[in-house]
Design an enzyme around this catalytic site. Structure first.
Site, PDB file in Angstrom:
ATOM      1  N   ASP A   1     -11.217   2.675   3.724  1.00  0.00           N
ATOM      2  CA  ASP A   1     -11.476   1.240   3.608  1.00  0.00           C
ATOM      3  C   ASP A   1     -12.985   0.963   3.525  1.00  0.00           C
ATOM      4  O   ASP A   1     -13.408  -0.159   3.265  1.00  0.00           O
ATOM      5  CB  ASP A   1     -10.913   0.519   4.848  1.00  0.00           C
ATOM      6  CG  ASP A   1      -9.793  -0.444   4.484  1.00  0.00           C
ATOM      7  OD1 ASP A   1      -9.536  -0.601   3.272  1.00  0.00           O
ATOM      8  OD2 ASP A   1      -9.196  -1.029   5.403  1.00  0.00           O
TER       9      ASP A   1
ATOM     10  N   LYS B   1       0.839  -1.203   0.000  1.00  0.00           N
ATOM     11  CA  LYS B   1       0.000   0.000   0.000  1.00  0.00           C
ATOM     12  C   LYS B   1       0.877   1.257   0.000  1.00  0.00           C
ATOM     13  O   LYS B   1       0.602   2.219  -0.706  1.00  0.00           O
ATOM     14  CB  LYS B   1      -0.908   0.015   1.242  1.00  0.00           C
ATOM     15  CG  LYS B   1      -2.099  -0.914   1.107  1.00  0.00           C
ATOM     16  CD  LYS B   1      -2.851  -1.105   2.411  1.00  0.00           C
ATOM     17  CE  LYS B   1      -3.828  -2.257   2.249  1.00  0.00           C
ATOM     18  NZ  LYS B   1      -4.507  -2.657   3.475  1.00  0.00           N
TER      19      LYS B   1
ATOM     20  N   GLN C   1      -5.200  -1.501   9.559  1.00  0.00           N
ATOM     21  CA  GLN C   1      -4.869  -2.732   8.823  1.00  0.00           C
ATOM     22  C   GLN C   1      -5.467  -3.946   9.552  1.00  0.00           C
ATOM     23  O   GLN C   1      -5.263  -4.105  10.754  1.00  0.00           O
ATOM     24  CB  GLN C   1      -3.337  -2.867   8.706  1.00  0.00           C
ATOM     25  CG  GLN C   1      -2.868  -4.102   7.972  1.00  0.00           C
ATOM     26  CD  GLN C   1      -3.317  -4.138   6.506  1.00  0.00           C
ATOM     27  OE1 GLN C   1      -3.301  -3.129   5.804  1.00  0.00           O
ATOM     28  NE2 GLN C   1      -3.746  -5.305   6.037  1.00  0.00           N
TER      29      GLN C   1
END
Ligand code: NDP
Length: 282
Positions: A116, A49, A93
């Site tokens: 997200d 990422k 994460q």
């Protein structure tokens, strides 16, 4: 023989567009990633990422905490990042250790920075057909289906898997685009027969060779979300790719498919979050 939907080509195009738009925007997006513990897969995902961010002109920062962090400390930190003017985008994460409540923690992220798309607010916006952030994998699946040029409206779409990260958001988007959607899970009876009627088949289970060629309708669009590590260390999806590609009309490979699109859609969401915050201070 199926046409291969290349995540590599599509993702690279999306990242190029994001990079160009960021140049024109004149300011750099700032993105905070919070990681807990040292899950090897997470280490790789985070590294990738940050590499994508570099490529697109996004400043990314990693905040790495030990396994022992408390729920309270994690929530306070995520709230601080959400309030901070230093960051346009924030993500936690996954997975996080079992003693932590993932949804409670994620809900501390302001939904306008939730790139997200996993806060309850963004879930609700998606479910009610309003604009918000869509989970990256689910958004990536839709881009791959659209890239085939098929008309989604009226098609039979079958989604295997009902997780909040993949199955449900894919199904909701397909419904929004007027497909007739069936969601399957571990209690589904006659899965094979249901799959055989699918013009669009999305597989997000996490089991190697779960979908075999005899489950696929000839000409169908098959999107394989699964990531499984084989005995030889190589990755494979949930679909028996070699057999399935002889029956399907379009199919995504693993690796080189949905995973790359997930990463590209994250870059797109970070750009969107930055643009929204430039227009309106939160
Ligand atoms: P989950 O484990 O949360 O969900 C798996 C789903 O599969 C569940 O809904 C489960 O049903 C269903 N399932 C399990 N067994 C069966 C069965 N026998 N018949 C029908 N359905 C079944 O996984 P995720 O959604 O998080 O991920 C799915 C896969 O996608 C994994 O391999 C993961 O690694 C991969 N993934 C890939 C990403 C990418 O970027 N390419 C991103 C995210 C995930 P039930 O709900 O009843 O338990």
């Amino acid at each position: 023989m199926a046409e291969i939907i290349s995540g590599k080509i599509l993702a690279s195009k999306i990242k190029q567009e994001v990079k160009q738009e960021i140049k024109q925007l004149g300011i750099k997006p700032y993105f905070a990633i919070v990681q807990i513990g040292n899950n090897p897969a997470s280490n790789t995902y985070v590294r990738n990422k940050m590499k994508d961010c570099d490529e697109c002109g996004i400043e990314s920062y990693l905040y790495h905490y030990g396994e022992g962090i408390s729920q309270h400390a994690l929530e306070v930190f995520l709230e601080e990042l959400s309030i901070s003017k230093d960051f346009h985008a924030v993500m936690l994460q996954l997975p996080i250790p079992n003693h932590l409540d993932m949804q409670e923690a994620i809900n501390e992220i302001n939904f306008k920075k939730d790139v997200d798309g996993l806060t309850t607010i963004n879930n609700g916006l998606l479910a009610t057909g309003q604009n918000g952030f869509i989970p990256c994998t689910a958004a990536g699946c839709m881009e791959m289906i659209r890239s085939t040029g098929i008309d989604i409206a009226g098609k039979n779409a079958v989604v295997i898997g009902r997780s909040n990260i993949v199955g449900k958001p894919v199904a909701i988007q397909l419904l929004k685009e007027n497909a007739t959607v069936t969601i399957c899970h571990s209690h589904t009876i006659r899965l094979k027969e249901i799959c055989q009627k699918a013009d669009i088949l999305i597989v997000a289970v996490g089991k190697k060779n779960f979908v075999t060629a005899d489950m696929i309708k000839p000409g169908a669009v098959v999107i394989d979300v699964g990531i499984n590590v084989q005995e030889n260390g190589k990755l494979c999806g949930d679909v028996d790719f070699n057999e399935a590609k002889e029956v399907a009309g379009y199919i995504t490979p693993v690796p080189g498919g949905v995973g790359l699109m997930t990463r590209a859609m994250l870059m797109k969401n970070i750009l969107e979050a930055t643009k929204c915050q430039l227009i309106k201070d939160i």
